[in-house]
Design a protein around this motif. Structure first.
Motif, short mmCIF file in Angstrom:
data_model
loop_
_atom_site.label_atom_id
_atom_site.label_comp_id
_atom_site.label_asym_id
_atom_site.label_seq_id
_atom_site.Cartn_x
_atom_site.Cartn_y
_atom_site.Cartn_z
N PRO A 17 -21.09 -42.22 9.28
CA PRO A 17 -21.36 -41.75 7.91
C PRO A 17 -20.53 -40.52 7.55
O PRO A 17 -20.10 -40.37 6.41
N LEU A 18 -20.32 -39.62 8.54
CA LEU A 18 -19.51 -38.43 8.28
C LEU A 18 -18.08 -38.83 7.92
O LEU A 18 -17.50 -38.31 6.95
N VAL A 19 -17.51 -39.76 8.70
CA VAL A 19 -16.14 -40.21 8.42
C VAL A 19 -16.07 -40.89 7.06
O VAL A 19 -15.15 -40.63 6.26
N LEU A 20 -17.03 -41.78 6.78
CA LEU A 20 -17.01 -42.50 5.50
C LEU A 20 -17.20 -41.55 4.32
O LEU A 20 -16.59 -41.72 3.26
N LEU A 21 -18.08 -40.55 4.52
CA LEU A 21 -18.30 -39.58 3.44
C LEU A 21 -17.02 -38.84 3.11
O LEU A 21 -16.63 -38.72 1.93
N MET A 33 -13.97 -39.74 3.83
CA MET A 33 -12.99 -40.67 3.31
C MET A 33 -13.23 -40.96 1.82
O MET A 33 -12.30 -40.93 1.01
N ASN A 34 -14.49 -41.23 1.47
CA ASN A 34 -14.79 -41.56 0.07
C ASN A 34 -14.57 -40.35 -0.85
O ASN A 34 -14.07 -40.48 -1.97
N VAL A 35 -14.96 -39.16 -0.37
CA VAL A 35 -14.74 -37.96 -1.18
C VAL A 35 -13.25 -37.72 -1.37
O VAL A 35 -12.78 -37.35 -2.47
N TRP A 72 -2.31 -31.58 -0.78
CA TRP A 72 -3.28 -30.53 -0.44
C TRP A 72 -4.65 -31.11 -0.14
O TRP A 72 -5.45 -30.52 0.60
N ILE A 73 -4.96 -32.28 -0.74
CA ILE A 73 -6.26 -32.94 -0.47
C ILE A 73 -6.35 -33.31 1.01
O ILE A 73 -7.39 -33.14 1.65
#
Length: 575
Positions: A243-247, A249-251, A159-160
């Motif tokens: 930064p949007l992609v990394l954010l 991804m990290n979240v 679901w994530i």
């Protein structure tokens, strides 16, 4: 537009594209298989302390990783080969199309824009083809395969992915949609910079003569600043994407660790499975990021493809005849029969009702005030333009029906602004006749009154000529251009105000040599000075694009008021 252009050229290199697909598929399978092996290594080997299993599974992981690297290298090589070949073919086709353009099409696009389209625009399409072949194949396989493998590992955490992937795609799509108009504006700004720079380089003498350096610097500064502004806006959008992609991804990974840790603690999943799921999340979002990177290149490449296609789709007005005439019945004869020419979009024709004939060996002079259409008239002879009505015949054949190569071989043209190519005196003269001997070159130079100054130059025929002939004077440049036309030994010689930079003495000697050495060659001469054409067999007087008289010097004095006015205005000038 972009898809059709890529499809047209990519299909020529299908073996390389097939290689890209095969080896990218192998590389993606290897990448998807590695996390599963890693999970097995942790859950079965490390957890149970089974050293042989660890060594065996670790060895398989090394083999798979090596295979992935090898497949990726081969796939990248095939993609680079195909993309570079596409760039080469595009540049070749654009050059071939532009080479066939008449002056009308070249003026329509602009020289600076055509250069940009054949360099910068082709590079954008080429880079997209390269990145598409290497990423757009790998990215879907990694994303889709990663989702399948992640769900197989732990369906409870999937679901994530259902939340993070749509959020990422929507964010990237919004950013890319804002790039399209910016890239179109960016390419037009590059055209402007090229145009300004080209004007300043070719007109450097005029700029300095009128002390316009600061003003021209300001022009370039404005054009350069426009590019910077657009580039900064594009760059700010690029800055948002990664930064949007990394954010996200990290979240997402933090969420996997958080909720996965809860499941591990509850005994619903194993640690190895959790690690594998995290790796698959990285692969999925990495694939999305690769696709996003290529997607950001698409708008600029699409604009470039549109500009390239506009050139390739443009048909020259110099349409070759379906059945070209290769045998010329009357070599050296030039006939205008009620010829008219009007520039596209102009309200009035620049030439109208032009009718005269030049027989082989005759000298016909064209004279008239500035803007009367003299240069346009002689441009109709070698078919640089096509008459919009009436006919122009050369060698007894309508120029629109003649084989162009045969027509041009029989004409020697010395343009109003002669151009010399970078090289040597000999290479510039042999531009007209590649197999010309040194004796022929010197003879042509003697006729053009250029032999003396060529002998004085270090190297003689092998002395260097810079691009555009900037290291010789205007008069020397004109004489070398005349010599180049003479080397060809054509049946018709066209001089478009080609003696304007010569003094009267050199002018007289040159004309005498031309008349003496080339008695059978028809000479069409555009002139400004009446005193230099008084012995012409026929003089055509133009006024506002129309014939204001035709005849010999003595006849025109009797019948043409315009000719008398031109003569009166020059009294004392040539004294």
């Amino acid at each position: 537009m972009l898809l059709s252009l890529l499809t047209r050229y990519l299909r020529r290199y299908w073996p390389f594209l097939a290689g890209v697909l095969v080896f990218q598929f192998v590389s993606a399978l290897a990448a998807l298989f590695l996390p599963t092996l890693n999970a097995s290594l942790i859950d079965e080997g490390v957890a149970n302390g089974d050293v042989p299993y660890i060594l065996r599974t670790g060895g398989w992981m090394l083999v798979v990783a090596f295979g992935q690297i090898l497949a990726a290298i081969v796939a990248t090589f095939c993609a680079a080969r195909a993309a570079m070949s596409i760039g080469r073919d595009l540049r070749r086709d654009i050059f071939s199309r532009v080479s066939a353009f008449s002056e009308r099409e070249v003026s329509q696009f602009g020289a600076g824009s055509l250069i940009t389209r054949n360099t910068n625009d082709v590079q954008q399409v080429q880079m997209l083809a390269m990145m598409s072949a290497t990423m757009l194949v790998m990215a879907p396989m990694m994303s889709i395969g990663g989702i399948i493998m992640a769900v197989r590992q732990d369906i409870g955490l999937s679901w994530i992915l259902a939340v993070s992937i749509p959020v990422l795609l929507i964010g990237v799509a919004i950013v890319i949609s804002r790039m399209v108009p910016l890239f179109r504006s960016y390419q037009s700004r590059i055209d402007t910079v090229n145009r300004v720079l080209r004007e300043q380089l070719t007109g450097v003498r005029v700029v300095r003569a009128f002390v316009r350096e600061s003003i021209e610097e300001q022009r370039f500064r404005v054009a350069n600043t426009d590019i910077m502004d657009i580039g900064r806006r594009v760059g700010s959008l690029f800055v948002l994407v990664f930064p949007l992609v990394l954010l996200i991804m990290n979240v997402t990974i933090a969420g996997v660790v958080w909720f996965g840790g809860i499941e591990v603690d509850a005994g619903n999943t194993q640690v190895g499975t959790l690690f594998a799921f995290m790796q698959y999340v990285g692969q999925i979002l990495g694939g999305v990021m690769m696709a996003s990177f290529v997607a950001m290149m698409i708008p600029r490449a699409a604009v470039s493809a549109e500009r390239i296609s506009a050139v390739l789709a443009s048909e020259t007005t110099l349409v070759p005849p379906a059945e070209p005439i290769t045998v010329m019945p009357r070599p050296g004869e030039v006939t205008f029969d009620n010829a008219e020419f009007i520039y596209p979009g102009a309200e009035q024709p620049v030439l109208s009702g032009i009718s005269f004939r030049a027989d082989p060996g005759e000298t016909v002079a064209i004279i008239g005030s500035t803007g009367s259409g003299k240069s346009t008239l002689v441009s109709l002879i070698p078919r640089l333009f096509d008459a919009t009505s009436g006919t122009v015949q050369v060698h007894g054949v309508d120029v629109t029906q003649a084989d162009l190569s045969v027509l041009w071989r029989g004409i020697g043209l010395v343009p109003q602004r002669p151009f010399l190519f970078a090289g040597t005196v000999a290479s510039n003269l042999r531009f007209a006749k590649e197999d010309a001997t040194d004796e022929e070159l010197w003879h042509a130079l003697e006729i053009a009154q250029a032999a003396d100054f060529v002998r004085e130059r270090t190297g003689g025929l092998d002395s260097e000529i810079s691009q555009g002939g900037t290291n010789v004077s205007g008069g020397q440049r004109q004489r070398l251009a005349i010599a180049r036309a003479v080397v060809r030994r054509p049946e018709v010689l066209v001089f478009d105000d080609s003696f304007s930079a010569l003094d009267l003495t050199t002018d007289a000697r040159l004309r005498q040599a031309l008349w003496r050495e080339l008695p059978d060659v028809t000479k069409i001469v555009v002139a400004q000075r009446v005193s230099t054409i008084t012995d012409a067999d026929r003089i055509v007087v133009l006024e506002d694009g129309r014939m204001a008289g035709v005849g010999t010097h003595d006849e025109l004095l009797e019948i043409s008021r315009t000719y008398r006015e031109i003569l009166d205005s020059q009294k004392g000038v040539d004294a």
